[in-house]
Design an enzyme around this catalytic site. Structure first.
Site, mmCIF file in Angstrom:
data_model
loop_
_atom_site.group_PDB
_atom_site.id
_atom_site.type_symbol
_atom_site.label_atom_id
_atom_site.label_comp_id
_atom_site.label_asym_id
_atom_site.label_seq_id
_atom_site.Cartn_x
_atom_site.Cartn_y
_atom_site.Cartn_z
ATOM 1 N N LYS A 11 0.948 -1.395 -0.156
ATOM 2 C CA LYS A 11 0.127 -0.119 0.045
ATOM 3 C C LYS A 11 0.902 1.291 -0.111
ATOM 4 O O LYS A 11 2.055 1.136 0.440
ATOM 5 C CB LYS A 11 -1.038 0.060 1.164
ATOM 6 C CG LYS A 11 -0.291 -0.166 2.670
ATOM 7 C CD LYS A 11 0.233 1.059 3.147
ATOM 8 C CE LYS A 11 1.058 1.228 4.336
ATOM 9 N NZ LYS A 11 1.769 2.421 4.946
ATOM 10 N N ALA A 123 10.600 -3.168 5.923
ATOM 11 C CA ALA A 123 10.796 -2.012 6.455
ATOM 12 C C ALA A 123 10.793 -0.685 5.593
ATOM 13 O O ALA A 123 11.702 0.072 5.847
ATOM 14 C CB ALA A 123 11.988 -1.812 7.442
ATOM 15 N N ALA A 127 3.895 -1.704 3.915
ATOM 16 C CA ALA A 127 3.052 -3.016 4.618
ATOM 17 C C ALA A 127 3.503 -4.266 3.913
ATOM 18 O O ALA A 127 2.629 -5.101 3.943
ATOM 19 C CB ALA A 127 1.618 -2.532 4.446
ATOM 20 N N ASP A 163 -1.385 -2.159 9.766
ATOM 21 C CA ASP A 163 -1.762 -2.305 8.480
ATOM 22 C C ASP A 163 -2.336 -3.444 8.098
ATOM 23 O O ASP A 163 -2.755 -3.597 6.640
ATOM 24 C CB ASP A 163 -0.344 -1.928 7.809
ATOM 25 C CG ASP A 163 0.086 -0.580 7.918
ATOM 26 O OD1 ASP A 163 -0.775 0.179 8.318
ATOM 27 O OD2 ASP A 163 1.250 -0.313 7.669
HETATM 28 O O1 C5P Z 1 0.816 -2.226 14.515
HETATM 29 P P1 C5P Z 1 2.245 -2.258 14.134
HETATM 30 O O2 C5P Z 1 2.825 -3.442 14.888
HETATM 31 O O3 C5P Z 1 2.371 -2.176 12.852
HETATM 32 O O4 C5P Z 1 2.977 -0.747 14.574
HETATM 33 C C1 C5P Z 1 4.238 -0.776 14.800
HETATM 34 C C2 C5P Z 1 4.501 0.647 15.577
HETATM 35 O O5 C5P Z 1 4.293 1.597 15.200
HETATM 36 C C3 C5P Z 1 3.737 0.389 16.916
HETATM 37 O O6 C5P Z 1 4.438 -0.333 17.788
HETATM 38 C C4 C5P Z 1 3.724 2.033 17.249
HETATM 39 O O7 C5P Z 1 4.854 2.282 17.767
HETATM 40 C C5 C5P Z 1 3.566 2.710 16.010
HETATM 41 N N1 C5P Z 1 2.057 2.848 15.505
HETATM 42 C C6 C5P Z 1 1.729 3.981 16.144
HETATM 43 N N2 C5P Z 1 0.475 4.372 15.814
HETATM 44 C C7 C5P Z 1 -0.294 3.671 14.898
HETATM 45 C C8 C5P Z 1 0.355 2.393 14.123
HETATM 46 C C9 C5P Z 1 1.625 2.248 14.538
HETATM 47 O O8 C5P Z 1 2.193 4.546 17.109
HETATM 48 N N3 C5P Z 1 -1.513 3.990 14.580
#
Ligand code: C5P
Length: 334
Positions: A11, A123, A127, A163
């Site tokens: 995405k 990274a 996503a 995501d």
């Molecule tokens: O949900 P995911 O593991 O992909 O998110 C990775 C990191 O990105 C989270 O640990 C957080 O630090 C940050 N994040 C955030 N707010 C969001 C999505 C992700 O702070 N809405």
């Protein structure tokens, strides 16, 4: 042995507005995703040996918009990633208790072999890991005949990463909450073209959000609804005037050199550019496939750019596939 193959899209965020972090540390988001035609493929097969294993094949996306090029490599960073941290494995594990509870075929004692065919750099802000999880959820739901609905898969996906629901629904979708509560937006069905510039090393999403906090960038109030103008343009072929990413300043603060990649895209004829999600991938909108290829051509001389890709959007969400695409069907790696 039975095998099910599924794919899921990467995405780009057309719009990403972020608020200040809430109690759980996550940032409230108001974001519009567009799923793009760079897809991850996951083959899930039963095997006699118990446990879940994973093998990851990495392909270099094509900057001509065609099939990924070259023979696959085992990605070093993924080869080194413990299986329990691989999002495809975590997705399958999240479904195991359901398989056991429903005593469907492949209950938790049964073995599972996952092969992940990656075209989306890790990274990179596109996503890729979440797409692996989304494709694995769809494949394993089918393999174990769990019968979970799309909404139930999204609920499981949300526990794996913010995501993952976006990769499940695909298309062009509004994400609220952590960006993980989805509403698919209307589209007129037309495609538009993107050029992507990948960097030599990734950016950590938590690090970008921390930088965002350090710079005090969080909006105090997120929009309540999409502006009418956005909706009108989002449904059409192009949305350059609406591309906006609140995380861009944080990503640029950590990687100032990314701005040059964006400027080069404009000089090469792109209509607009944006940092994809938390970066460092740069996404540039072009008015045709050829124009996107021209942007990639201009990028290839920049030392900051490791590789480029052309893709279109919006593409479908995670889905079952009859077979692996030709470029990924490279034999039995199980
Ligand atoms: O949900 P995911 O593991 O992909 O998110 C990775 C990191 O990105 C989270 O640990 C957080 O630090 C940050 N994040 C955030 N707010 C969001 C999505 C992700 O702070 N809405």
């Amino acid at each position: 042995m039975r095998e099910v193959i599924a794919s899921a899209p990467g995405k780009v965020n057309l719009l990403l507005r972020a608020g200040r972090p809430v109690d759980d540390g996550y940032h409230p988001l108001f974001t519009v995703f567009e799923a793009v035609s760079l897809r991850e493929y996951v083959a899930a097969r039963t095997r006699r040996k118990p446990g879940i294993s994973v093998q990851t094949m990495v392909y270099r996306p094509s900057s001509s918009g065609g099939a990924p090029a070259g023979a696959p490599d085992l990605a070093e960073e993924l080869a080194g990633l413990p299986a329990e941290r691989h999002l495809a494995v975590r997705a399958a594990r999240a479904l195991q208790p359901l398989a056991a509870a429903r005593s469907s075929w492949g209950a938790s004692s049964a073995g599972l072999q996952l092969t992940v065919h990656k075209t989306i750099p890790a990274a990179g802000g596109m996503a890729g890991g979440s797409a692996d999880a989304a494709a694995a959820l769809v494949a394993v739901n089918e393999l174990w005949q769990l019968g979970l609905s799309p909404e139930q898969l999204q609920a499981v996906g949300r526990t794996l990463g913010a995501d993952v629901p976006a990769c499940l629904v695909g298309e062009r979708a509004l994400g609220l909450g952590r960006g993980d509560h989805m509403t698919v937006l209307d589209s007129d069905g037309s495609r538009r073209w993107w050029a992507f510039a990948f960097s030599h090393s990734g950016l950590s999403t938590p690090a970008v959000f921390r930088e965002f906090d350090r710079l005090g960038l969080g909006e105090s109030e997120l929009p309540a609804a999409l502006e009418e103008g956005f909706l009108l343009q989002a449904g059409g072929e192009r949305t350059p005037k609406h591309l906006r990413n609140d995380l861009a300043a944080a990503a640029l603060s950590l990687r100032p050199e990314l701005a040059r990649i964006g400027q080069e895209a404009l000089a090469a004829g792109a209509e607009a550019w944006v940092i994809s999600g938390s970066g460092p991938t740069i996404a540039a909108l072009a008015d045709s496939e050829e124009a996107a290829q021209a942007v990639c051509g201009a990028w290839r001389v920049l030392s900051e750019v490791s590789s480029t890709a052309v893709a279109w959007g919006p593409d479908a969400g995670a889905r079952i596939e009859d077979a692996l695409p030709g470029w990924a069907d490279v034999g039995d790696f199980g």
